[in-house]
Design a protein around this motif. Structure first.
Motif, PDB file in Angstrom:
ATOM      1  N   VAL A   1       0.810  -1.052  -0.090  1.00 56.94           N
ATOM      2  CA  VAL A   1       0.114  -0.070   0.129  1.00 56.94           C
ATOM      3  C   VAL A   1       0.993   1.288  -0.022  1.00 56.94           C
ATOM      4  CG1 VAL A   1      -1.773   1.246   1.240  1.00 56.94           C
ATOM      5  CG2 VAL A   1      -1.841  -1.349   1.108  1.00 56.94           C
ATOM      6  N   LEU A   2       0.835   1.957  -1.210  1.00 58.07           N
ATOM      7  CA  LEU A   2       1.826   3.042  -1.035  1.00 58.07           C
ATOM      8  C   LEU A   2       0.888   4.584  -1.241  1.00 58.07           C
ATOM      9  CD1 LEU A   2       4.916   1.753  -3.290  1.00 58.07           C
ATOM     10  CD2 LEU A   2       4.636   2.083  -0.861  1.00 58.07           C
ATOM     11  N   ARG A   3      -0.408   4.287  -2.033  1.00 60.94           N
ATOM     12  CA  ARG A   3      -0.906   5.536  -1.990  1.00 60.94           C
ATOM     13  C   ARG A   3      -2.516   5.484  -1.189  1.00 60.94           C
ATOM     14  NH1 ARG A   3      -0.588   5.104  -8.494  1.00 60.94           N
ATOM     15  NH2 ARG A   3       1.757   5.921  -8.929  1.00 60.94           N
ATOM     16  N   VAL A   4      -2.483   6.271  -0.351  1.00 56.50           N
ATOM     17  CA  VAL A   4      -3.551   6.497   0.569  1.00 56.50           C
ATOM     18  C   VAL A   4      -4.405   7.652   0.109  1.00 56.50           C
ATOM     19  CG1 VAL A   4      -4.549   7.169   2.814  1.00 56.50           C
ATOM     20  CG2 VAL A   4      -2.392   5.465   2.313  1.00 56.50           C
ATOM     21  N   CYS A   5      -5.756   7.631  -0.182  1.00 58.01           N
ATOM     22  CA  CYS A   5      -6.396   8.880  -0.623  1.00 58.01           C
ATOM     23  C   CYS A   5      -7.636   8.871   0.438  1.00 58.01           C
ATOM     24  CB  CYS A   5      -7.136   8.656  -1.879  1.00 58.01           C
ATOM     25  SG  CYS A   5      -5.866   8.412  -3.222  1.00 58.01           S
ATOM     26  N   GLU A   6      -8.000  10.248   0.789  1.00 57.20           N
ATOM     27  CA  GLU A   6      -8.919  10.308   1.873  1.00 57.20           C
ATOM     28  C   GLU A   6      -9.553  11.614   1.356  1.00 57.20           C
ATOM     29  OE1 GLU A   6      -9.325  10.062   6.573  1.00 57.20           O
ATOM     30  OE2 GLU A   6      -7.629  11.486   5.705  1.00 57.20           O
ATOM     31  N   THR A   7     -10.882  11.751   1.629  1.00 55.67           N
ATOM     32  CA  THR A   7     -11.559  13.016   1.709  1.00 55.67           C
ATOM     33  C   THR A   7     -11.918  13.207   3.190  1.00 55.67           C
ATOM     34  OG1 THR A   7     -13.989  11.808   1.410  1.00 55.67           O
ATOM     35  CG2 THR A   7     -12.551  12.532  -0.456  1.00 55.67           C
ATOM     36  N   GLY A   8     -11.683  14.527   3.546  1.00 50.03           N
ATOM     37  CA  GLY A   8     -11.879  15.054   4.923  1.00 50.03           C
ATOM     38  C   GLY A   8     -10.643  14.838   5.912  1.00 50.03           C
ATOM     39  N   PHE A   9      -9.531  15.631   5.336  1.00 44.68           N
ATOM     40  CA  PHE A   9      -8.220  15.523   6.071  1.00 44.68           C
ATOM     41  C   PHE A   9      -8.383  15.963   7.545  1.00 44.68           C
ATOM     42  CE2 PHE A   9      -4.447  18.474   7.240  1.00 44.68           C
ATOM     43  CZ  PHE A   9      -3.518  17.367   7.509  1.00 44.68           C
ATOM     44  N   SER A  10      -9.400  17.148   7.622  1.00 44.22           N
ATOM     45  CA  SER A  10      -9.525  17.536   8.840  1.00 44.22           C
ATOM     46  C   SER A  10      -8.281  18.073   9.590  1.00 44.22           C
ATOM     47  CB  SER A  10     -10.379  16.682   9.817  1.00 44.22           C
ATOM     48  OG  SER A  10     -10.931  17.479  10.973  1.00 44.22           O
ATOM     49  N   GLY A  11      -8.045  17.525  10.881  1.00 36.82           N
ATOM     50  CA  GLY A  11      -6.841  18.071  11.677  1.00 36.82           C
ATOM     51  C   GLY A  11      -5.597  16.964  11.678  1.00 36.82           C
ATOM     52  N   GLY A  12      -5.539  16.061  10.430  1.00 33.55           N
ATOM     53  CA  GLY A  12      -4.468  15.119   9.992  1.00 33.55           C
ATOM     54  C   GLY A  12      -4.253  13.711  10.910  1.00 33.55           C
ATOM     55  N   HIS A  13      -5.234  13.744  11.704  1.00 32.96           N
ATOM     56  CA  HIS A  13      -5.299  12.489  12.565  1.00 32.96           C
ATOM     57  C   HIS A  13      -5.135  11.216  11.814  1.00 32.96           C
ATOM     58  CE1 HIS A  13      -6.550  15.610  15.632  1.00 32.96           C
ATOM     59  NE2 HIS A  13      -5.690  14.802  16.507  1.00 32.96           N
ATOM     60  N   SER A  14      -6.027  11.208  11.162  1.00 35.20           N
ATOM     61  CA  SER A  14      -6.208   9.693  10.370  1.00 35.20           C
ATOM     62  C   SER A  14      -5.023   9.705   9.305  1.00 35.20           C
ATOM     63  CB  SER A  14      -7.521   9.482   9.596  1.00 35.20           C
ATOM     64  OG  SER A  14      -7.799  10.824   8.745  1.00 35.20           O
ATOM     65  N   SER A  15      -4.699  10.575   8.752  1.00 35.59           N
ATOM     66  CA  SER A  15      -3.378  10.603   7.823  1.00 35.59           C
ATOM     67  C   SER A  15      -2.066  10.224   8.627  1.00 35.59           C
ATOM     68  CB  SER A  15      -3.136  12.095   7.128  1.00 35.59           C
ATOM     69  OG  SER A  15      -2.881  13.065   8.146  1.00 35.59           O
ATOM     70  N   THR A  16      -1.854  10.666   9.909  1.00 38.56           N
ATOM     71  CA  THR A  16      -0.960  10.389  10.614  1.00 38.56           C
ATOM     72  C   THR A  16      -0.803   8.852  10.940  1.00 38.56           C
ATOM     73  OG1 THR A  16      -0.783  12.475  11.577  1.00 38.56           O
ATOM     74  CG2 THR A  16       0.102  10.811  12.930  1.00 38.56           C
TER      75      THR A  16
ATOM     76  N   ASP B   1       6.871   3.590   5.588  1.00 39.28           N
ATOM     77  CA  ASP B   1       7.566   3.447   4.028  1.00 39.28           C
ATOM     78  C   ASP B   1       7.706   4.866   3.752  1.00 39.28           C
ATOM     79  OD1 ASP B   1       8.328   3.017   1.750  1.00 39.28           O
ATOM     80  OD2 ASP B   1       7.284   1.144   1.602  1.00 39.28           O
ATOM     81  N   SER B   2       8.754   5.219   3.460  1.00 37.45           N
ATOM     82  CA  SER B   2       8.954   6.575   2.775  1.00 37.45           C
ATOM     83  C   SER B   2       8.518   6.828   1.446  1.00 37.45           C
ATOM     84  CB  SER B   2      10.419   6.938   3.210  1.00 37.45           C
ATOM     85  OG  SER B   2      11.317   5.999   2.127  1.00 37.45           O
ATOM     86  N   ASN B   3       8.205   5.692   0.830  1.00 33.41           N
ATOM     87  CA  ASN B   3       7.725   5.686  -0.395  1.00 33.41           C
ATOM     88  C   ASN B   3       6.164   5.904  -0.530  1.00 33.41           C
ATOM     89  OD1 ASN B   3      10.230   5.607  -2.100  1.00 33.41           O
ATOM     90  ND2 ASN B   3      10.165   3.455  -1.342  1.00 33.41           N
ATOM     91  N   ALA B   4       5.513   5.766   0.603  1.00 33.78           N
ATOM     92  CA  ALA B   4       4.235   5.963   0.830  1.00 33.78           C
ATOM     93  C   ALA B   4       3.698   7.501   0.789  1.00 33.78           C
ATOM     94  CB  ALA B   4       3.620   5.550   2.171  1.00 33.78           C
ATOM     95  N   ARG B   5       2.577   7.525   0.165  1.00 29.50           N
ATOM     96  CA  ARG B   5       2.059   9.026  -0.204  1.00 29.50           C
ATOM     97  C   ARG B   5       0.620   9.051   0.427  1.00 29.50           C
ATOM     98  NH1 ARG B   5       6.782   9.581  -0.165  1.00 29.50           N
ATOM     99  NH2 ARG B   5       8.053  10.472  -1.903  1.00 29.50           N
ATOM    100  N   TYR B   6       0.219  10.220   0.919  1.00 31.04           N
ATOM    101  CA  TYR B   6      -1.294  10.501   1.397  1.00 31.04           C
ATOM    102  C   TYR B   6      -1.556  11.545   0.550  1.00 31.04           C
ATOM    103  CZ  TYR B   6      -4.949  12.325   4.281  1.00 31.04           C
ATOM    104  OH  TYR B   6      -6.225  12.829   4.621  1.00 31.04           O
ATOM    105  N   TYR B   7      -2.762  11.293   0.023  1.00 29.57           N
ATOM    106  CA  TYR B   7      -3.657  12.412  -0.868  1.00 29.57           C
ATOM    107  C   TYR B   7      -4.749  12.754  -0.036  1.00 29.57           C
ATOM    108  CZ  TYR B   7       0.161  10.951  -4.176  1.00 29.57           C
ATOM    109  OH  TYR B   7       1.171  10.494  -4.820  1.00 29.57           O
ATOM    110  N   GLY B   8      -4.957  13.779   0.447  1.00 30.23           N
ATOM    111  CA  GLY B   8      -6.058  14.256   1.218  1.00 30.23           C
ATOM    112  C   GLY B   8      -6.850  15.585   0.441  1.00 30.23           C
ATOM    113  N   PHE B   9      -7.967  15.723   0.511  1.00 28.24           N
ATOM    114  CA  PHE B   9      -9.079  16.487   0.093  1.00 28.24           C
ATOM    115  C   PHE B   9      -9.830  17.199   1.119  1.00 28.24           C
ATOM    116  CE2 PHE B   9      -7.489  13.348  -2.986  1.00 28.24           C
ATOM    117  CZ  PHE B   9      -6.822  14.165  -3.931  1.00 28.24           C
TER     118      PHE B   9
END
Length: 284
Positions: free
Chosen positions: A92-107, A115-123
């Protein structure tokens, strides 16, 4: 006769769903009593990151009410462990999320992937200053260069984002936690669902009942997507009666909350029911 690759896909679907279901049972159901004890050592790294985030934002409880992902230990542990467990089998290298809010779930997601290659894309709408501040802090301090957040309406920013990407660009997992109306959640699905990789996990937060404002929309959207066979349910958790945790001032304290919300986790499968039945016939 069903082609071998179709039945092979069915087999991969079955294995993926079985692995996710097993992880859900172990980390989201059996661990539900952890909110009455100290978290295990494996949870401490992600909790430490959440404390850093809270401290950087002034140590204030400014990220919302009890529905926030970062305030419920059971949900933090479930998200963290199920994603970490399933990513061992399928990267799993690409995480997409609607509703970044305060960044808790992205963290939580990025900590689980480790993994330093993983990326989070928030909206996210970006309607409050702390959201932008949290995005900057996470992307510069906690996970440098790994977080990308587009601020504005997710239906507008999401479509623009994917227009600039090749059709091969897929999200390995999707979290829908933005617009809490039924139409808004389904609109997010219409944009992001087709860009979710096969066997990708889907996280739907704030699942509840019509008696709890803000949860009727996501609940009905989830039910419609499952009924239409767009998502196969891995499991759902109701958080009523659990203990929320408050992460502020660099310390973790506990406060009994009367939470009535919950969340569901599903998976996108490559084969439909008809193909699955034919595969069973050909393998007897």
């Amino acid at each position: 006769m069903v082609a071998d690759d179709a039945c092979g896909t069915r087999s991969a679907d079955s294995l993926g769903l079985a692995a996710a279901s097993s992880a859900f049972q172990q980390h989201c159901v059996e661990r539900s009593t952890l909110d009455r004890s100290q978290p295990s050592g494996s949870a401490e790294p992600v909790l430490a990151l959440l404390r850093q985030l809270s401290s950087a934002m002034g140590g204030q409880n400014i990220f919302g009410s009890q529905g926030n992902v970062g305030r419920v230990l059971q949900q933090i542990l479930c998200y963290h462990h199920i994603l970490r467990s399933t990513s061992v089998r399928r990267p799993v290298l690409r995480v997409c999320e609607t509703g970044f809010s305060g960044g808790h779930s992205s963290t939580v997601f990025l900590a689980a992937l480790n993994d330093s290659n993983a990326r989070y894309y928030g909206f996210d709408l970006g309607d409050r200053p702390h959201k932008r501040a949290a995005a900057i802090f996470i992307n510069t301090t906690l996970f440098p260069g790994q977080l990308h957040v587009a601020f504005g309406r997710s239906d507008v920013t999401g479509e623009a984002f994917f227009r600039g990407k090749p059709s091969s660009f897929l999200c390995d997992m999707l979290s829908i936690d933005g617009d809490h109306t039924e139409a808004g959640a389904l609109r997010d699905w219409d944009i992001f669902g087709p860009r979710l990789a096969p066997q990708g996990l889907v996280f739907f937060d704030d699942i509840g009942t019509a008696r709890h404002p803000g949860m009727e929309g996501p609940t009905r959207a989830w039910q419609r997507l499952v009924a239409a066979n767009n998502i196969t349910t891995v499991g759902c958790v109701r958080l009523a009666g659990r203990t929320d945790i408050i992460l502020q001032s660099g310390a973790m304290s506990r406060k009994a909350m009367r939470a009535s919300r919950g969340f569901c986790i599903g998976m996108i499968l490559q084969t439909n029911a008809a193909t699955a039945a034919q595969c069973r016939l050909t393998t007897r």
